[in-house]
Design an enzyme around this catalytic site. Structure first.
Site, PDB file in Angstrom:
ATOM      1  N   GLU A  84       2.202   5.144   8.325  1.00  0.00           N
ATOM      2  CA  GLU A  84       1.204   4.880   7.283  1.00  0.00           C
ATOM      3  C   GLU A  84       1.219   3.436   6.786  1.00  0.00           C
ATOM      4  O   GLU A  84       1.157   3.187   5.588  1.00  0.00           O
ATOM      5  CB  GLU A  84       1.437   5.801   6.081  1.00  0.00           C
ATOM      6  CG  GLU A  84       1.230   7.246   6.436  1.00  0.00           C
ATOM      7  CD  GLU A  84       1.622   8.184   5.300  1.00  0.00           C
ATOM      8  OE1 GLU A  84       0.971   9.199   5.151  1.00  0.00           O
ATOM      9  OE2 GLU A  84       2.600   7.893   4.586  1.00  0.00           O
TER      10      GLU A  84
HETATM   11  C1  TNX Z   1       3.500  11.789   4.944  1.00  0.00           C
HETATM   12  S1  TNX Z   1       5.288  11.813   7.145  1.00  0.00           S
HETATM   13  C2  TNX Z   1       4.428  10.784   4.821  1.00  0.00           C
HETATM   14  C3  TNX Z   1       5.225  10.685   3.595  1.00  0.00           C
HETATM   15  C4  TNX Z   1       4.836  11.706   2.583  1.00  0.00           C
HETATM   16  C5  TNX Z   1       4.559  13.016   3.261  1.00  0.00           C
HETATM   17  C6  TNX Z   1       4.267  14.133   2.321  1.00  0.00           C
HETATM   18  C7  TNX Z   1       5.342  10.410   6.939  1.00  0.00           C
HETATM   19  C8  TNX Z   1       5.977   9.727   8.008  1.00  0.00           C
HETATM   20  N1  TNX Z   1       4.778   9.930   5.821  1.00  0.00           N
HETATM   21  O1  TNX Z   1       5.136   9.399   3.071  1.00  0.00           O
HETATM   22  O2  TNX Z   1       5.872  11.847   1.671  1.00  0.00           O
HETATM   23  O3  TNX Z   1       3.485  12.854   4.131  1.00  0.00           O
HETATM   24  O4  TNX Z   1       4.138  15.355   2.992  1.00  0.00           O
END
Ligand code: TNX
Length: 532
Positions: A338
């Protein structure tokens, strides 16, 4: 009548002091409740063992039982761990010895058990756990635990009897990576809380504890060369609570405790995104030289290290050097998910500079699967956290990387994310990947999950637990139980044991153990819990 029998045995005891052990065995037999429950069948274990051959009379732990172990210190530690579990509830001394016949025996042998496998054989004379490594002995001990009545987990003396069904279990894991991730950034968890979770992971033969040590909301590990990361960047959490961080000694205590449960700690520093806590602590890490405020919300994807500044790589080098020095395990996770406020070119350039730093300090890179959009280093692992609706293009990138040699750890968010709500009524958790009931989290096959991935590329599975909504051990447990044992089974058990109808019955039998251990759990209507 029974009192008379017992008194008589006591006289026998006094008379035949030299036969003490035998006499106590008989005495315990005589005093057992008339309707002793049948011992747990050898196949009522989670994760399902690879092979079970029931047969013969059971073994019974008595006041005279000893735990015999020979071999190195790590093997003796497994025996000591077993004694520590059995002594409070049985009330027996259960000395750990290096000689003697019968009893419980832990034996390191040359057999064909693999690095983590074991064989447990049980007959009236003895229970023997054989393995090639202390880790194998440890996993065998977990099986032995589950074959004993759930009351064995209590910390006060219980009535027993402590019987293990006769026969043989021969067992070895399907995958070498059987992980659980705990997000200690969104909410901070103390060393004691982490240890409690470690103990729960060990019960299901997991072998990796991935700690998500930094994110926008908090930096949780002391770094001497950048001290404000922990003291300032760690000073809050989601919702504005006080947060916290691990000193180096704290972190090493977690590593040591995990190792005593045969779990390897995989530390994660998420970058270049998810870095607000670091950016808030040091203005120079920001492209504009201005430190943002600390962040206590739950949005993702708004922060990025400054990819074009050299100081960024000095920072990364220092952090990775100090963290690698604290971490005996092979892996270091660099996040990489992300990074929505980092351009693709910047992201790829960042990963090209950072991955060699991990290698320089002797560690192997793990990254979230977005890493496959850059150039994963030789030997790197990508952790897949996509879901059914993830685009074909993104999945294809992951599959292609796997075909080119990048190993995969599977954590599909709509299956393995323990922070997803079970149903719309679940009071904790998130639902961006949908609701994940117990069956959904169990009923998939890591070996065929991403079509086109070569057989050997799947290194295992991991169940992440993100903590935006979780504040204490009760919260962790409510989300992890009963889904965590299912993910553990996907990682351990052969594919041909996979069967929801049978699994749910084995799972239901675990609940009494969770109650004995004081573990909070979600009473899913999909599982026949019975009277629990
Ligand atoms: C996605 S999974 C994220 C996290 C969040 C999560 C909540 C991932 C690699 N990044 O930053 O905490 O979803 O479910």
């Amino acid at each position: 009548m029974r009192d008379g029998l017992v008194r008589q045995h006591h006289r026998t005891l006094r008379l035949l002091g030299s036969l003490l052990l035998v006499a106590v065995g008989v005495c315990a037999t005589g005093a057992a409740p008339a309707r002793a429950a049948a011992p747990t069948p050898l196949d009522r274990v989670v994760p399902a063992p690879a092979s079970v051959t029931p047969g013969g009379a059971p073994y019974r732990i008595t006041r005279g039982t000893h735990i015999r172990v020979d071999g190195p210190r790590e093997a003796r530690q497994v025996a000591q761990y077993l004694a520590d579990i059995l002594r409070p509830s049985t009330g027996y001394r259960l000395p750990v010895t290096t000689r003697g016949e019968g009893g419980i025996r832990l034996a390191l042998t040359r057999g064909d058990f693999g690095a983590e496998g074991y064989r447990l054989s049980s007959s009236p004379r003895a229970v023997t756990i054989s393995a090639r490594t202390p880790a194998g002995l440890f996993h065998g001990v977990q099986t032995l635990r589950q074959l004993l009545p759930a009351a064995v987990e209590r910390d006060t003396v219980q009535p027993g009897p402590w019987t293990v069904a006769g026969g043989t279990v021969t067992d070895t894991p399907r995958y070498g990576w059987r992980g659980a991730m705990l997000d200690v950034s969104r909410h901070f968890f103390t060393v004691e809380q982490v240890k409690r979770y470690i103990d729960q992971l060990a019960l299901y033969k997991l072998n990796k504890l991935h700690l998500h040590l930094s994110d926008d909301q908090g930096w949780r590990i002391a770094i001497d060369s950048w001290p404000r990361l922990a003291t300032y960047g760690g000073s809050t959490e989601v919702g504005g609570g006080p947060g916290g961080h691990y000193t180096k000694a704290d972190y090493q205590e977690i590593v040591r405790y995990a190792a005593s449960r045969h779990l390897e700690v995989v530390p994660e520093i998420d970058m270049p995104g998810h870095t607000n806590a670091a950016l808030a602590s040091y203005a120079e890490l920001n492209c504009d030289g201005v430190a943002p405020p600390l962040y206590t919300g739950t949005a993702v994807g708004f922060s990025s290290l400054c990819v074009g500044k050299d100081v960024t790589y000095d920072f990364v080098d220092d952090v990775i050097r100090e963290l690698a020095a604290l971490t005996p395990g092979r892996y270091l996770h660099i996040g990489g998910d992300e990074a929505h406020s980092t351009s693709h070119e910047d992201y790829a350039a960042f990963m090209d500079r950072v991955q060699p730093i991990v290698a320089k300090y002797g560690k192997t890179v793990v990254g979230w699967h977005q890493l496959t959009g850059a150039a994963p280093a030789e030997g790197a692992l990508a952790q897949y956290w996509g879901l059914d609706r993830t685009s074909a293009q993104e999945k294809a990138r992951v599959v292609k990387a796997a075909q080119n040699g990048t190993g995969l750890v599977l954590s599909p968010a709509d299956r393995a994310y323990l922070d997803m709500k079970y149903t719309e009524d679940t009071p904790l958790g998130l639902s961006w990947a949908g609701y994940v009931e117990v069956r959904r989290s169990y009923d998939w096959d890591p070996g065929t999950y991403l079509p086109g991935v070569p057989e050997g590329a799947v290194k295992g599975v991991e169940a992440p637990l993100w903590s935006e909504t979780l504040e204490d051990s009760g919260h962790i447990e409510f989300m992890a139980f009963p889904r965590l044992p299912g993910v553990a089974e996907l990682g351990w058990s052969p594919a041909d044991t996979h069967d929801w109808e049978r699994y749910k019955v084995r799972l239901a039998a675990q609940a009494e153990r969770w109650n004995a251990l004081g573990i909070e759990w979600y009473r899913s209507p999909q599982v026949p819990w019975g009277a629990q």
